[in-house]
Design a protein around this motif. Structure first.
Motif, PDB file in Angstrom:
ATOM      1  N   ILE A 354       0.843  -1.186   0.000  1.00  0.00           N
ATOM      2  CA  ILE A 354       0.000   0.000   0.000  1.00  0.00           C
ATOM      3  C   ILE A 354       0.884   1.243   0.000  1.00  0.00           C
ATOM      4  O   ILE A 354       1.858   1.344   0.735  1.00  0.00           O
ATOM      5  N   GLY A 355       0.533   2.206  -0.835  1.00  0.00           N
ATOM      6  CA  GLY A 355       1.320   3.429  -0.908  1.00  0.00           C
ATOM      7  C   GLY A 355       1.273   4.007  -2.304  1.00  0.00           C
ATOM      8  O   GLY A 355       0.409   3.665  -3.113  1.00  0.00           O
ATOM      9  N   GLY A 356       2.203   4.878  -2.572  1.00  0.00           N
ATOM     10  CA  GLY A 356       2.246   5.503  -3.887  1.00  0.00           C
ATOM     11  C   GLY A 356       3.494   6.330  -4.042  1.00  0.00           C
ATOM     12  O   GLY A 356       4.420   6.254  -3.226  1.00  0.00           O
ATOM     13  N   GLY A 357       3.528   7.129  -5.083  1.00  0.00           N
ATOM     14  CA  GLY A 357       4.701   7.953  -5.346  1.00  0.00           C
ATOM     15  C   GLY A 357       4.348   9.112  -6.253  1.00  0.00           C
ATOM     16  O   GLY A 357       3.284   9.148  -6.864  1.00  0.00           O
ATOM     17  N   VAL A 358       5.274  10.052  -6.344  1.00  0.00           N
ATOM     18  CA  VAL A 358       5.111  11.222  -7.200  1.00  0.00           C
ATOM     19  C   VAL A 358       6.308  11.281  -8.136  1.00  0.00           C
ATOM     20  O   VAL A 358       7.454  11.194  -7.684  1.00  0.00           O
ATOM     21  N   THR A 359       6.062  11.414  -9.423  1.00  0.00           N
ATOM     22  CA  THR A 359       7.135  11.442 -10.414  1.00  0.00           C
ATOM     23  C   THR A 359       6.898  12.573 -11.404  1.00  0.00           C
ATOM     24  O   THR A 359       5.769  13.032 -11.601  1.00  0.00           O
ATOM     25  N   VAL A 360       7.990  13.002 -12.023  1.00  0.00           N
ATOM     26  CA  VAL A 360       7.940  13.964 -13.129  1.00  0.00           C
ATOM     27  C   VAL A 360       8.818  13.398 -14.230  1.00  0.00           C
ATOM     28  O   VAL A 360      10.035  13.278 -14.064  1.00  0.00           O
ATOM     29  N   ALA A 361       8.210  13.034 -15.344  1.00  0.00           N
ATOM     30  CA  ALA A 361       8.961  12.376 -16.418  1.00  0.00           C
ATOM     31  C   ALA A 361       9.890  13.340 -17.139  1.00  0.00           C
ATOM     32  O   ALA A 361      11.030  13.004 -17.448  1.00  0.00           O
ATOM     33  N   SER A 362       9.417  14.551 -17.399  1.00  0.00           N
ATOM     34  CA  SER A 362      10.202  15.491 -18.216  1.00  0.00           C
ATOM     35  C   SER A 362      10.174  16.885 -17.610  1.00  0.00           C
ATOM     36  O   SER A 362       9.307  17.704 -17.952  1.00  0.00           O
ATOM     37  N   PRO A 363      11.119  17.194 -16.707  1.00  0.00           N
ATOM     38  CA  PRO A 363      11.190  18.564 -16.184  1.00  0.00           C
ATOM     39  C   PRO A 363      11.429  19.559 -17.318  1.00  0.00           C
ATOM     40  O   PRO A 363      12.102  19.243 -18.302  1.00  0.00           O
ATOM     41  N   LYS A 381       0.739   8.548  -8.193  1.00  0.00           N
ATOM     42  CA  LYS A 381       0.281   7.206  -8.560  1.00  0.00           C
ATOM     43  C   LYS A 381       0.315   6.261  -7.376  1.00  0.00           C
ATOM     44  O   LYS A 381       1.222   6.302  -6.549  1.00  0.00           O
ATOM     45  N   GLU A 382      -0.717   5.412  -7.312  1.00  0.00           N
ATOM     46  CA  GLU A 382      -0.735   4.339  -6.318  1.00  0.00           C
ATOM     47  C   GLU A 382       0.250   3.239  -6.709  1.00  0.00           C
ATOM     48  O   GLU A 382       0.467   2.983  -7.896  1.00  0.00           O
ATOM     49  N   LYS A 383       0.823   2.585  -5.701  1.00  0.00           N
ATOM     50  CA  LYS A 383       1.633   1.394  -5.994  1.00  0.00           C
ATOM     51  C   LYS A 383       0.741   0.230  -6.381  1.00  0.00           C
ATOM     52  O   LYS A 383       1.027  -0.513  -7.308  1.00  0.00           O
ATOM     53  N   VAL A 384      -0.323   0.038  -5.612  1.00  0.00           N
ATOM     54  CA  VAL A 384      -1.312  -1.003  -5.909  1.00  0.00           C
ATOM     55  C   VAL A 384      -2.693  -0.392  -5.758  1.00  0.00           C
ATOM     56  O   VAL A 384      -2.877   0.636  -5.097  1.00  0.00           O
ATOM     57  N   ALA A 385      -3.689  -1.007  -6.390  1.00  0.00           N
ATOM     58  CA  ALA A 385      -5.049  -0.503  -6.317  1.00  0.00           C
ATOM     59  C   ALA A 385      -5.515  -0.443  -4.865  1.00  0.00           C
ATOM     60  O   ALA A 385      -5.216  -1.320  -4.056  1.00  0.00           O
ATOM     61  N   GLY A 386      -6.226   0.626  -4.534  1.00  0.00           N
ATOM     62  CA  GLY A 386      -6.766   0.767  -3.190  1.00  0.00           C
ATOM     63  C   GLY A 386      -5.814   1.365  -2.186  1.00  0.00           C
ATOM     64  O   GLY A 386      -6.097   1.376  -0.988  1.00  0.00           O
ATOM     65  N   SER A 387      -4.654   1.885  -2.624  1.00  0.00           N
ATOM     66  CA  SER A 387      -3.685   2.458  -1.694  1.00  0.00           C
ATOM     67  C   SER A 387      -4.188   3.753  -1.069  1.00  0.00           C
ATOM     68  O   SER A 387      -3.930   4.029   0.096  1.00  0.00           O
ATOM     69  N   PHE A 388      -4.904   4.572  -1.851  1.00  0.00           N
ATOM     70  CA  PHE A 388      -5.323   5.870  -1.352  1.00  0.00           C
ATOM     71  C   PHE A 388      -6.639   5.759  -0.587  1.00  0.00           C
ATOM     72  O   PHE A 388      -7.496   4.938  -0.905  1.00  0.00           O
ATOM     73  N   VAL A 389      -6.793   6.632   0.417  1.00  0.00           N
ATOM     74  CA  VAL A 389      -7.963   6.649   1.279  1.00  0.00           C
ATOM     75  C   VAL A 389      -8.666   7.984   1.120  1.00  0.00           C
ATOM     76  O   VAL A 389      -8.026   9.043   1.022  1.00  0.00           O
TER      77      VAL A 389
END
Length: 787
Positions: A354-363, A381-389
């Motif tokens: 459970i969790g997620g992350g923040v990314t920027v592909a092209s600064p 983005k979530e790591k797996v479905a249902g990570s966010f509450v």
């Protein structure tokens, strides 16, 4: 080569060509040739599959269409079903009695010698013969046996076998009423050991027949037994997973009853028993698909050999058996078995916590001092479905040098957001708000969390920010919030909008005017770096206190197409800071350079030794320091108004007149000595609050300061003493002593006594490197200048 001469004579065109030959063509003939050439071009476009040899423009009046091209294996086989093709012959193109030959490559035969394996078919799909030829005469057959077309159903088309792999087709009518279609059905062909790749039959026709010569693809030979595998409907999860395995035979019988496919899971995962297969096409039943599970290995096979290419879907499920060994990320199975497959591994899911992350592909790259600058798209983005509450947050905090565009424009931006949002798998509905006193933190509160079986994502697109003047380097966003995400992501690289450069850095003298320095250039880093909007268009080159422009220098555009106007020089209020200003009359379409040519400066005696640094300011180059929301960007207005700075000269000549002296003063007496010479003052030295006070003129003399380096600014009540490289300033009726720009607080004040300015000699002596000693017995003060 001889010249070409064209001569028009009514409807005839005479053309003289090399060798003297004369050809005459009527306009009608010329038109017909153009029509045929055009028909040929269209026919070529309508043949996307067949590879044809290029016909001549006159006889290219037919086109080929491949209807089916089956795949076969490279084994020897009898009665193999190959492809079907169609030849479309343009109207009025068939010459009665015209023929063409069809030749298959070596290793492909119609049948044994003596057997009738070619002939006329009764339908386009007739499979009676090794090669079945069917004619669709279309409107040419409406008047059967009519003299107008010469069409006779029985003899309109004849097929003659020439060899085991070639045949001749003869057309015994003309097609003056309509086009005609000839279908070629390569059914029941004996095949012996063909090579991999496309199988092409050759069409040979006379240039008078109306048939185009070329090649048609009738089959593709693939590796024996090859099976194509793919994974569908894969999921991301924390413990249980589902997927669908698609199995496709490239040739009939590729997955025979003695062959199998094995799929092995990575360590930490095990298979559940799969459900029944779903047959997409082919000639086997669902029950013919056999699947066996042995822990982490799944074996798939068929009970019987297929006689047609078969494709089926097999539902799969697996689970985490050992969390200590199961690795996060893609779950990849390895493929083995005694069947040739097109892949050796296959991703069938994604495992994560459970969790997620923040990314920027092209600064992106943006400009300092500008607003409405687009940063790279931010993906949450979530790591797996249902990570966010629901109702939990993700916060994105900018550094001090940047603001979200909405907070730059307004002290209270509310839920305004300069950009757009795009979500996948239902991770949407995020509410926007801003926190902190300066609104640097963008907070996203998720109200509609992901309910799908795959991880959701939220993309912030075309997000705009404003940056302070002079900011440069990476623009990083700090990630936090109650969803549990953390870290930093780079969203852009900030570069100075304009750069400031000096051609030279000459050494100037204190107290002189009309001292020339080198050219100063201002260069845009990108087009429109000089801003002209909202009435903001001023550029200011500001000099330090005590340095002024002796005259207004020439300012001109030396590169690019920016336009400037209204050049002037003045001082900045009461600070005695010289400045040059001008206005941007038109923004640039090409990055531009503005040159300030050979300016001349006046340097006051108050200027300390060291570099003279010019700063570039003004709303045209430091837009965000002047135009932002007051509360949110107040620090930019107070401290960060310079877009660039550069040293344009240096002060290296010490102030003249410093001498080594020893002066002795007696409290209450107007008599004193300097280097043993007796002198008389008009005001006596006196002591007050434990400090000795001397009139400024006599104090300066005792400290080795020449009269010309004693300055008094009546407007600010400030005394300035210059000795060598040191500038000491004392403001009357305050305890503030400034030495080379550094403020020192004295324990007494400088005052006036009997209309004379008197200074505390102890503090001034310290500032100008002199020793001060008091003899209580004789009530004398000795001041020794150490320089």
């Amino acid at each position: 080569m001889s010249d070409k001469i064209r001569q028009k004579d009514k409807n005839n065109i005479s053309v003289y060509i090399q060798g003297g030959e004369k050809k005459v063509m009527t306009k009608f003939n010329k038109k017909m040739i153009n029509v045929l050439a055009t028909a040929t071009l269209v026919a070529g476009v309508a043949t996307p599959i067949a590879a044809l040899t290029a016909p001549t423009a006159i006889h290219a009046s037919s086109s080929f269409n491949v209807i089916s091209t089956p795949s076969i294996n490279s084994n020897q086989q009898d009665n193999a079903v190959l492809g079907r093709s169609k030849i479309t012959i343009s109207q009025a193109s068939i010459a009665k009695g015209a023929s063409f030959t069809i030749t298959m490559p070596k290793g492909f035969d119609f049948g044994k010698t003596g057997d009738l394996q070619v002939g006329r078919a009764t339908s386009a799909t007739d499979a009676t013969y090794g090669l079945g030829i069917y004619l669709d005469a279309q409107d040419n057959a409406l008047d059967k046996n009519a003299a107008a077309t010469g069409y006779n159903e029985a003899t309109a088309l004849t097929v003659e076998k020439l060899s085991s792999n070639s045949a001749r087709v003869t057309l015994n009518f003309d097609n003056s009423k309509d086009s005609a279609d000839v279908y070629l059905n390569f059914a029941n062909i004996n095949v012996s050991g063909p090579s991999n790749g496309p199988v092409k039959a050759t069409i040979d026709a006379s240039s008078l027949s109306g048939i185009t010569s070329g090649e048609i693809t009738i089959a593709n030979v693939v590796s024996s037994g090859q099976v194509s595998l793919s994974a569908l409907d894969t999921v991301s999860n924390t413990d249980n997973f589902t997927a669908t395995l698609k199995v496709k035979e490239q040739t009939a019988g590729a997955l025979a009853n003695n062959n199998n496919i094995k799929l092995k899971l990575p360590s930490g995962f095990k298979w559940n028993a799969p459900k029944s297969a779903s047959i997409l096409f082919g000639d086997i039943a669902s029950g013919d698909v056999v699947s066996n599970v042995d822990g982490d290995t799944l074996t798939v096979s068929l009970k019987k050999e297929s006689s047609k290419e078969t494709t089926f879907n097999l539902p799969l499920s697996f689970y985490v058996d050992d969390e200590t060994n199961a690795k996060e990320g893609d779950v990849t199975v390895s493929i083995s078995g005694n069947t040739t497959t097109d892949v050796s591994s296959l991703v069938i899911g994604n495992y994560g916590q459970i969790g997620g992350g923040v990314t920027v592909a092209s600064p992106t790259t943006i400009l300092a001092g500008h607003d409405e600058q687009k940063i790279g798209d931010i993906v949450i983005k979530e790591k797996v479905a249902g990570s966010f509450v629901n109702n939990r947050t993700v916060t994105l905090r900018l550094p001090e040098g940047a603001r979200w565009q909405s907070t730059f424009e307004s002290n209270n931006p509310g839920s305004n957001f300069s950009g757009s949002m795009e979500n996948t798998n239902g991770l949407g509905g995020a509410e926007v708000s801003y926190t902190d006193s300066d609104k640097r933190t963008l907070r996203l509160t998720f109200k509609n969390v992901n309910s799908s079986k795959d991880p959701g994502s939220l993309k912030l697109k075309n997000v705009e920010v404003a940056t302070q003047p002079g900011f440069s380097g990476d623009l990083n966003v700090e990630v936090a919030g109650s969803q549990g995400l953390s870290g930093n992501v780079k969203v852009a690289t900030v570069k100075q909008a304009v750069t400031l450069a000096a051609a030279s850095k000459p050494t100037l003298t204190i107290g002189l005017g009309d001292q020339q320095v080198g050219d100063i250039t201002i260069t845009e880093a990108a087009k429109e770096a000089f801003v002209k909007k909202d009435g903001s268009r001023e550029v200011i080159l500001e000099l330090p206190t005590g340095v002024r422009f002796a005259s207004t220098p020439e300012v001109k555009v030396t590169a690019g197409d920016v336009k400037v106007k209204s050049v002037s020089t003045d001082t900045y209020g009461e600070s005695n800071k010289g400045r040059l200003s001008f206005y941007i009359d038109s923004e640039s379409a090409t990055p531009s350079t503005i040159t300030i040519s050979a300016p001349k400066l006046t340097v006051d005696r108050t200027v300390a030794q060291g570099d003279i640094v010019a700063k570039l300011k003004g709303s045209a180059v430091s837009y965000t320091a002047y135009k932002g929301a007051t509360d949110n960007t107040q620090n930019w207005k107070d401290n960060n108004t310079a877009a660039a700075e550069v040293a344009i000269a240096t002060v290296g000549t010490p102030a003249p007149g410093a001498t080594k002296t020893k002066a002795v003063f007696t409290l209450g007496s107007t008599s004193y000595t300097v280097n043993g010479e007796s002198k008389t003052a008009d005001v006596s030295a006196y002591a007050e609050n434990g400090r000795t006070y001397l009139p400024v003129r006599y104090a300066a003399e005792a400290l080795g300061v020449s009269p010309q380096n004693i300055l008094f600014d009546k407007a600010t009540s400030t005394v300035t003493l210059i000795k060598g490289n040191t500038v000491a300033q004392i403001k009357l009726n305050t305890n503030l002593l400034t030495v080379n720009g550094t403020v020192i607080r004295m324990d007494v004040k400088a005052v006036t006594n009997k209309n004379r300015t008197v200074l505390p000699i102890y503090w001034v002596g310290r500032a100008l490197d002199a020793s001060v000693n008091y003899d209580a017995t004789s009530k004398t003060v000795t001041v020794e200048n150490n320089n």
